[in-house]
Design a protein around this motif. Structure first.
Motif, PDB file in Angstrom:
ATOM      1  N   TYR A   1      34.434  90.584  39.835  1.00 42.82           N
ATOM      2  CA  TYR A   1      34.174  89.234  40.348  1.00 42.82           C
ATOM      3  C   TYR A   1      33.117  88.513  39.524  1.00 42.82           C
ATOM      4  O   TYR A   1      33.289  87.346  39.156  1.00 42.82           O
ATOM      5  CB  TYR A   1      33.767  89.308  41.829  1.00 42.82           C
ATOM      6  N   THR A   2      32.018  89.182  39.213  1.00 42.93           N
ATOM      7  CA  THR A   2      30.947  88.503  38.479  1.00 42.93           C
ATOM      8  C   THR A   2      31.362  88.172  37.050  1.00 42.93           C
ATOM      9  O   THR A   2      31.055  87.092  36.551  1.00 42.93           O
ATOM     10  CB  THR A   2      29.641  89.323  38.498  1.00 42.93           C
ATOM     11  N   ARG A   3      32.074  89.094  36.392  1.00 40.93           N
ATOM     12  CA  ARG A   3      32.537  88.800  35.028  1.00 40.93           C
ATOM     13  C   ARG A   3      33.567  87.676  35.040  1.00 40.93           C
ATOM     14  O   ARG A   3      33.572  86.825  34.147  1.00 40.93           O
ATOM     15  CB  ARG A   3      33.109  90.051  34.358  1.00 40.93           C
ATOM     16  N   SER A   4      34.425  87.646  36.047  1.00 37.06           N
ATOM     17  CA  SER A   4      35.402  86.551  36.157  1.00 37.06           C
ATOM     18  C   SER A   4      34.690  85.221  36.355  1.00 37.06           C
ATOM     19  O   SER A   4      35.068  84.209  35.748  1.00 37.06           O
ATOM     20  CB  SER A   4      36.369  86.815  37.309  1.00 37.06           C
ATOM     21  N   LEU A   5      33.656  85.211  37.184  1.00 36.71           N
ATOM     22  CA  LEU A   5      32.884  83.980  37.380  1.00 36.71           C
ATOM     23  C   LEU A   5      32.143  83.583  36.109  1.00 36.71           C
ATOM     24  O   LEU A   5      32.061  82.389  35.777  1.00 36.71           O
ATOM     25  CB  LEU A   5      31.912  84.148  38.549  1.00 36.71           C
TER      26      LEU A   5
ATOM     27  N   ALA B   1      36.410  93.516  50.762  1.00 35.48           N
ATOM     28  CA  ALA B   1      35.864  92.220  51.185  1.00 35.48           C
ATOM     29  C   ALA B   1      34.347  92.192  51.054  1.00 35.48           C
ATOM     30  O   ALA B   1      33.775  91.225  50.534  1.00 35.48           O
ATOM     31  CB  ALA B   1      36.278  91.923  52.621  1.00 35.48           C
ATOM     32  N   ARG B   2      33.679  93.232  51.517  1.00 35.31           N
ATOM     33  CA  ARG B   2      32.215  93.277  51.461  1.00 35.31           C
ATOM     34  C   ARG B   2      31.724  93.158  50.023  1.00 35.31           C
ATOM     35  O   ARG B   2      30.828  92.362  49.709  1.00 35.31           O
ATOM     36  CB  ARG B   2      31.703  94.573  52.097  1.00 35.31           C
ATOM     37  N   VAL B   3      32.330  93.942  49.121  1.00 28.86           N
ATOM     38  CA  VAL B   3      31.910  93.930  47.723  1.00 28.86           C
ATOM     39  C   VAL B   3      32.215  92.582  47.076  1.00 28.86           C
ATOM     40  O   VAL B   3      31.370  92.003  46.383  1.00 28.86           O
ATOM     41  CB  VAL B   3      32.587  95.087  46.947  1.00 28.86           C
ATOM     42  N   ALA B   4      33.411  92.061  47.312  1.00 31.60           N
ATOM     43  CA  ALA B   4      33.822  90.790  46.689  1.00 31.60           C
ATOM     44  C   ALA B   4      32.945  89.631  47.137  1.00 31.60           C
ATOM     45  O   ALA B   4      32.448  88.859  46.310  1.00 31.60           O
ATOM     46  CB  ALA B   4      35.283  90.508  47.012  1.00 31.60           C
ATOM     47  N   VAL B   5      32.767  89.491  48.432  1.00 25.58           N
ATOM     48  CA  VAL B   5      32.006  88.344  48.946  1.00 25.58           C
ATOM     49  C   VAL B   5      30.543  88.447  48.528  1.00 25.58           C
ATOM     50  O   VAL B   5      29.936  87.445  48.131  1.00 25.58           O
ATOM     51  CB  VAL B   5      32.182  88.209  50.474  1.00 25.58           C
ATOM     52  N   ALA B   6      29.970  89.644  48.570  1.00 29.63           N
ATOM     53  CA  ALA B   6      28.575  89.808  48.121  1.00 29.63           C
ATOM     54  C   ALA B   6      28.437  89.455  46.644  1.00 29.63           C
ATOM     55  O   ALA B   6      27.472  88.790  46.243  1.00 29.63           O
ATOM     56  CB  ALA B   6      28.095  91.226  48.384  1.00 29.63           C
ATOM     57  N   ALA B   7      29.395  89.892  45.825  1.00 30.04           N
ATOM     58  CA  ALA B   7      29.326  89.599  44.386  1.00 30.04           C
ATOM     59  C   ALA B   7      29.422  88.108  44.124  1.00 30.04           C
ATOM     60  O   ALA B   7      28.652  87.557  43.324  1.00 30.04           O
ATOM     61  CB  ALA B   7      30.439  90.343  43.648  1.00 30.04           C
ATOM     62  N   VAL B   8      30.336  87.442  44.802  1.00 29.47           N
ATOM     63  CA  VAL B   8      30.508  85.997  44.609  1.00 29.47           C
ATOM     64  C   VAL B   8      29.298  85.230  45.153  1.00 29.47           C
ATOM     65  O   VAL B   8      28.775  84.330  44.493  1.00 29.47           O
ATOM     66  CB  VAL B   8      31.822  85.519  45.260  1.00 29.47           C
ATOM     67  N   ALA B   9      28.841  85.592  46.345  1.00 29.88           N
ATOM     68  CA  ALA B   9      27.702  84.891  46.947  1.00 29.88           C
ATOM     69  C   ALA B   9      26.429  85.086  46.136  1.00 29.88           C
ATOM     70  O   ALA B   9      25.593  84.183  46.070  1.00 29.88           O
ATOM     71  CB  ALA B   9      27.490  85.373  48.382  1.00 29.88           C
ATOM     72  N   GLY B  10      26.282  86.242  45.475  1.00 27.60           N
ATOM     73  CA  GLY B  10      25.088  86.516  44.700  1.00 27.60           C
ATOM     74  C   GLY B  10      25.115  85.979  43.284  1.00 27.60           C
ATOM     75  O   GLY B  10      24.114  86.023  42.580  1.00 27.60           O
ATOM     76  N   HIS B  11      26.256  85.445  42.873  1.00 24.14           N
ATOM     77  CA  HIS B  11      26.394  84.896  41.515  1.00 24.14           C
ATOM     78  C   HIS B  11      25.960  83.432  41.522  1.00 24.14           C
ATOM     79  O   HIS B  11      26.267  82.695  42.468  1.00 24.14           O
ATOM     80  CB  HIS B  11      27.857  85.009  41.078  1.00 24.14           C
ATOM     81  N   PRO B  12      25.274  82.947  40.485  1.00 23.84           N
ATOM     82  CA  PRO B  12      24.813  81.553  40.495  1.00 23.84           C
ATOM     83  C   PRO B  12      25.929  80.509  40.519  1.00 23.84           C
ATOM     84  O   PRO B  12      25.717  79.397  40.979  1.00 23.84           O
ATOM     85  CB  PRO B  12      23.978  81.427  39.220  1.00 23.84           C
TER      86      PRO B  12
ATOM     87  N   ILE C   1      27.177  78.364  38.555  1.00 26.28           N
ATOM     88  CA  ILE C   1      26.784  77.051  38.053  1.00 26.28           C
ATOM     89  C   ILE C   1      28.031  76.283  37.627  1.00 26.28           C
ATOM     90  O   ILE C   1      28.812  76.750  36.810  1.00 26.28           O
ATOM     91  CB  ILE C   1      25.790  77.190  36.883  1.00 26.28           C
ATOM     92  N   GLY C   2      28.207  75.119  38.212  1.00 23.79           N
ATOM     93  CA  GLY C   2      29.337  74.263  37.864  1.00 23.79           C
ATOM     94  C   GLY C   2      30.607  74.551  38.649  1.00 23.79           C
ATOM     95  O   GLY C   2      31.534  73.757  38.639  1.00 23.79           O
ATOM     96  N   ILE C   3      30.678  75.687  39.325  1.00 18.13           N
ATOM     97  CA  ILE C   3      31.878  76.030  40.095  1.00 18.13           C
ATOM     98  C   ILE C   3      31.692  75.501  41.515  1.00 18.13           C
ATOM     99  O   ILE C   3      30.783  75.901  42.221  1.00 18.13           O
ATOM    100  CB  ILE C   3      32.137  77.548  40.089  1.00 18.13           C
ATOM    101  N   GLY C   4      32.578  74.593  41.910  1.00 17.06           N
ATOM    102  CA  GLY C   4      32.444  73.956  43.218  1.00 17.06           C
ATOM    103  C   GLY C   4      33.130  74.697  44.344  1.00 17.06           C
ATOM    104  O   GLY C   4      32.713  74.599  45.496  1.00 17.06           O
ATOM    105  N   ARG C   5      34.205  75.446  44.026  1.00 17.26           N
ATOM    106  CA  ARG C   5      34.924  76.162  45.081  1.00 17.26           C
ATOM    107  C   ARG C   5      35.406  77.511  44.578  1.00 17.26           C
ATOM    108  O   ARG C   5      36.021  77.606  43.516  1.00 17.26           O
ATOM    109  CB  ARG C   5      36.132  75.375  45.574  1.00 17.26           C
ATOM    110  N   VAL C   6      35.104  78.537  45.354  1.00 15.84           N
ATOM    111  CA  VAL C   6      35.668  79.869  45.156  1.00 15.84           C
ATOM    112  C   VAL C   6      36.545  80.143  46.362  1.00 15.84           C
ATOM    113  O   VAL C   6      36.097  80.030  47.501  1.00 15.84           O
ATOM    114  CB  VAL C   6      34.573  80.956  45.050  1.00 15.84           C
ATOM    115  N   ARG C   7      37.798  80.463  46.092  1.00 17.48           N
ATOM    116  CA  ARG C   7      38.742  80.738  47.180  1.00 17.48           C
ATOM    117  C   ARG C   7      39.347  82.127  46.984  1.00 17.48           C
ATOM    118  O   ARG C   7      39.767  82.473  45.883  1.00 17.48           O
ATOM    119  CB  ARG C   7      39.849  79.695  47.211  1.00 17.48           C
TER     120      ARG C   7
END
Length: 173
Positions: free
Chosen positions: A100-104, A133-144, A146-152
């Motif tokens: 998730y973090t590398r994709s972001l 779900a726990r790992v994915a949402v934590a990774a996305v929520a903890g990533h900055p 920047i410039g990304i308005g929506r993660v779905r």
């Protein structure tokens, strides 16, 4: 910037970037990978072959990500990531989070404003819905992001939607 989850078909999701739960060959497979390749047309496979010839000749490592053009999908890019296969003993949550973090990171480099993820690893790779779900949402929520308005998160079934929804709801609790 928002994080949400829906029940749906990732191949139909309009976004700047769609994330593919790929295998290391990047040459298509089953599940999300097969569906994205089928919907994208031959351009996606050609783009993946270029990546294999140039950037990742030995295949994409677990937890890493790479972008290609999206072919006929409703997106500009497909970001391919390889989840850890829990059925083969790859049970490190850090590797799953890295997907998730590398994709972001790649989405930011591309200038993507919207990105859609499947539940990486939650299919044939054996991660249970709650952990995925726990790992994915934590990774996305903890990533900055920047410039990304929506993660779905675009999820294939109700158990995944319930698990991801609960994790997203816990962010605001």
């Amino acid at each position: 910037m928002s994080i949400d989850a829906i029940l749906g078909d990732l191949t139909l999701e309009p976004a700047d970037a769609l994330v593919n739960a790929a295998n290391s060959t990047l040459l298509g497979g089953g599940g999300v990978d097969g569906a994205l390749h089928a919907a994208a047309g031959p351009g996606l496979l050609a783009a993946c072959r270029r990546v294999r010839r140039t950037t990742w000749p030995d295949g994409l490592p677990v937890g890493e990500a790479v972008a290609t053009e999206a072919g006929e999908l409703p997106a500009r890019w497909v970001i391919h990531t390889v989840g850890p296969n829990r059925n083969r003993g790859q049970s490190e949550e850090g590797l799953l989070a890295s997907c998730y973090t590398r994709s972001l990171d790649i989405a930011q480099e591309l200038g993507a404003r919207t990105i859609a993820f499947p539940a990486v690893g939650a299919g044939a790779y054996g991660w249970d819905a709650a952990t995925a779900a726990r790992v994915a949402v934590a990774a996305v929520a903890g990533h900055p992001r920047i410039g990304i308005g929506r993660v779905r998160f675009v999820l294939l079934n109700q158990p995944l939607l319930s698990a991801f929804g609960a994790e997203i709801d816990s962010l605001t609790a």
